[in-house]
Design a protein around this motif. Sequence first.
Motif, PDB file in Angstrom:
ATOM      1  N   ARG A  91       0.825  -1.210   0.000  1.00 26.78           N
ATOM      2  CA  ARG A  91       0.000   0.000   0.000  1.00 26.78           C
ATOM      3  C   ARG A  91       0.860   1.262   0.000  1.00 26.78           C
ATOM      4  NH1 ARG A  91      -3.084  -3.887   1.190  1.00 26.78           N
ATOM      5  NH2 ARG A  91      -5.329  -3.822   0.974  1.00 26.78           N
ATOM      6  N   ILE A  92       1.945   1.243   0.735  1.00 28.09           N
ATOM      7  CA  ILE A  92       2.844   2.406   0.740  1.00 28.09           C
ATOM      8  C   ILE A  92       3.502   2.563  -0.629  1.00 28.09           C
ATOM      9  CG2 ILE A  92       4.983   3.334   1.705  1.00 28.09           C
ATOM     10  CD1 ILE A  92       4.157   1.963   4.373  1.00 28.09           C
ATOM     11  N   LEU A  93       3.911   1.462  -1.212  1.00 32.74           N
ATOM     12  CA  LEU A  93       4.593   1.514  -2.503  1.00 32.74           C
ATOM     13  C   LEU A  93       3.672   1.952  -3.624  1.00 32.74           C
ATOM     14  CD1 LEU A  93       7.103   0.972  -4.279  1.00 32.74           C
ATOM     15  CD2 LEU A  93       6.277  -1.390  -4.503  1.00 32.74           C
ATOM     16  N   GLY A  94       2.477   1.342  -3.723  1.00 31.16           N
ATOM     17  CA  GLY A  94       1.719   1.634  -4.934  1.00 31.16           C
ATOM     18  C   GLY A  94       0.225   1.446  -4.888  1.00 31.16           C
ATOM     19  N   ASP A  95      -0.401   1.665  -3.751  1.00 30.11           N
ATOM     20  CA  ASP A  95      -1.852   1.492  -3.705  1.00 30.11           C
ATOM     21  C   ASP A  95      -2.501   2.807  -3.308  1.00 30.11           C
ATOM     22  OD1 ASP A  95      -4.362   0.462  -3.800  1.00 30.11           O
ATOM     23  OD2 ASP A  95      -4.173  -0.800  -2.029  1.00 30.11           O
ATOM     24  N   GLY A  96      -2.874   3.570  -4.278  1.00 26.26           N
ATOM     25  CA  GLY A  96      -3.576   4.823  -4.008  1.00 26.26           C
ATOM     26  C   GLY A  96      -2.780   6.051  -4.382  1.00 26.26           C
ATOM     27  N   THR A  97      -3.438   7.179  -4.269  1.00 27.19           N
ATOM     28  CA  THR A  97      -2.814   8.432  -4.695  1.00 27.19           C
ATOM     29  C   THR A  97      -1.753   8.931  -3.718  1.00 27.19           C
ATOM     30  OG1 THR A  97      -4.609   9.667  -3.666  1.00 27.19           O
ATOM     31  CG2 THR A  97      -4.834   9.176  -6.012  1.00 27.19           C
ATOM     32  N   PHE A  98      -1.696   8.351  -2.522  1.00 28.34           N
ATOM     33  CA  PHE A  98      -0.654   8.740  -1.573  1.00 28.34           C
ATOM     34  C   PHE A  98       0.610   7.909  -1.767  1.00 28.34           C
ATOM     35  CE2 PHE A  98      -2.803   5.238   0.473  1.00 28.34           C
ATOM     36  CZ  PHE A  98      -1.756   4.502   1.004  1.00 28.34           C
ATOM     37  N   SER A  99       0.568   6.896  -2.624  1.00 26.50           N
ATOM     38  CA  SER A  99       1.673   5.944  -2.738  1.00 26.50           C
ATOM     39  C   SER A  99       2.890   6.545  -3.443  1.00 26.50           C
ATOM     40  CB  SER A  99       1.215   4.701  -3.483  1.00 26.50           C
ATOM     41  OG  SER A  99       1.040   4.978  -4.853  1.00 26.50           O
ATOM     42  N   LYS A 100       4.023   5.915  -3.196  1.00 29.72           N
ATOM     43  CA  LYS A 100       5.284   6.378  -3.777  1.00 29.72           C
ATOM     44  C   LYS A 100       5.298   6.237  -5.309  1.00 29.72           C
ATOM     45  CE  LYS A 100       7.983   5.460   0.371  1.00 29.72           C
ATOM     46  NZ  LYS A 100       8.338   6.827   0.685  1.00 29.72           N
ATOM     47  N   LEU A 101       4.769   5.135  -5.811  1.00 30.63           N
ATOM     48  CA  LEU A 101       4.751   4.954  -7.267  1.00 30.63           C
ATOM     49  C   LEU A 101       3.853   5.983  -7.940  1.00 30.63           C
ATOM     50  CD1 LEU A 101       4.601   1.057  -7.606  1.00 30.63           C
ATOM     51  CD2 LEU A 101       6.556   2.557  -8.055  1.00 30.63           C
ATOM     52  N   PHE A 102       2.683   6.228  -7.354  1.00 27.43           N
ATOM     53  CA  PHE A 102       1.758   7.201  -7.940  1.00 27.43           C
ATOM     54  C   PHE A 102       2.384   8.597  -7.931  1.00 27.43           C
ATOM     55  CE2 PHE A 102      -1.759  10.165  -8.100  1.00 27.43           C
ATOM     56  CZ  PHE A 102      -2.579   9.614  -9.063  1.00 27.43           C
ATOM     57  N   GLU A 103       2.946   8.987  -6.792  1.00 23.69           N
ATOM     58  CA  GLU A 103       3.520  10.339  -6.673  1.00 23.69           C
ATOM     59  C   GLU A 103       4.743  10.535  -7.558  1.00 23.69           C
ATOM     60  OE1 GLU A 103       4.295  11.295  -2.597  1.00 23.69           O
ATOM     61  OE2 GLU A 103       2.178  11.195  -2.035  1.00 23.69           O
ATOM     62  N   ASN A 104       5.660   9.566  -7.558  1.00 24.97           N
ATOM     63  CA  ASN A 104       6.954   9.789  -8.206  1.00 24.97           C
ATOM     64  C   ASN A 104       7.040   9.312  -9.648  1.00 24.97           C
ATOM     65  OD1 ASN A 104       8.078  11.011  -5.889  1.00 24.97           O
ATOM     66  ND2 ASN A 104       8.299   8.987  -4.974  1.00 24.97           N
ATOM     67  N   VAL A 105       6.278   8.285 -10.002  1.00 23.47           N
ATOM     68  CA  VAL A 105       6.340   7.803 -11.386  1.00 23.47           C
ATOM     69  C   VAL A 105       5.258   8.460 -12.230  1.00 23.47           C
ATOM     70  CG1 VAL A 105       6.306   5.753 -12.878  1.00 23.47           C
ATOM     71  CG2 VAL A 105       7.313   5.609 -10.593  1.00 23.47           C
ATOM     72  N   ARG A 106       4.066   8.616 -11.654  1.00 27.60           N
ATOM     73  CA  ARG A 106       2.963   9.206 -12.424  1.00 27.60           C
ATOM     74  C   ARG A 106       2.928  10.723 -12.311  1.00 27.60           C
ATOM     75  NH1 ARG A 106      -2.266  11.038 -12.377  1.00 27.60           N
ATOM     76  NH2 ARG A 106      -3.559  10.330 -14.102  1.00 27.60           N
ATOM     77  N   GLU A 107       2.806  11.231 -11.092  1.00 23.84           N
ATOM     78  CA  GLU A 107       2.581  12.670 -10.918  1.00 23.84           C
ATOM     79  C   GLU A 107       3.808  13.523 -11.221  1.00 23.84           C
ATOM     80  OE1 GLU A 107      -0.561  14.222 -10.072  1.00 23.84           O
ATOM     81  OE2 GLU A 107      -1.023  12.245 -10.878  1.00 23.84           O
ATOM     82  N   LYS A 108       4.954  13.175 -10.703  1.00 24.15           N
ATOM     83  CA  LYS A 108       6.157  14.001 -10.899  1.00 24.15           C
ATOM     84  C   LYS A 108       6.769  13.835 -12.279  1.00 24.15           C
ATOM     85  CE  LYS A 108       7.566  14.367  -6.084  1.00 24.15           C
ATOM     86  NZ  LYS A 108       8.531  13.937  -5.063  1.00 24.15           N
ATOM     87  N   ASN A 109       6.707  12.629 -12.831  1.00 23.97           N
ATOM     88  CA  ASN A 109       7.397  12.360 -14.095  1.00 23.97           C
ATOM     89  C   ASN A 109       6.481  12.078 -15.275  1.00 23.97           C
ATOM     90  OD1 ASN A 109      10.453  12.242 -13.499  1.00 23.97           O
ATOM     91  ND2 ASN A 109       9.518  11.154 -11.783  1.00 23.97           N
TER      92      ASN A 109
END
Length: 195
Positions: A91-109
């Motif tokens: 969940r921390i890694l990639g489940d939801g809009t608070f996740s690290k994957l969502f923030e750093n792979v999708r939103e930032k890049n």
Amino acid sequence: YKNIFINSNINIFVVGKFNELDLVRSFKELFNINNKSINYNDYNLNYTDNNELVAKEESIDFLEQSQLSIIYKCINLTDYEKEYVLPIYSRILGDGTFSKLFENVREKNWLVYTIRSLENAIDSNLYIHCGINKNNYDKALELIDIEVSNMSKNITDLEINSAKKDILSYIKSINDSTPLLIGYLQELYIFNKVK
């Protein structure tokens, strides 16, 4: 396969309003039911850690969006880690809009359209699925690998508490969905929480 069907343990879940004694009697008449204990450890797959990336590419002409799926085999996890740590980690890694994957792979890049991680406590695998433009494949794979590598160094108490709250919310919603309920009960059996 015949041996598996004939000799394997089968769990049957029935959801709804029914007379339990009548149902059990019916199943005993239809199936050869014995009440031997089930040892799910007999079904665990033992993986070896080879640190090797195995890639498989398939092409479907009518799809404009590419799909990237990554499977991480989590080696030598204890039952506690499978049942409690892996879901929080996922969940921390990639489940939801608070996740690290969502923030750093999708939103930032802006490298993926969607991204999510899912865990499977039964086989100790962590799955990452994302929708990408195929031109972003290498960069997306690189950033996902960085986020997974950073997980061992960079998790906050806020992220852990948010993941726990999300899991508790999920557990409360299980009774609203038959497939979720059955999946949850199956995990309880596998971890010997139900007899």
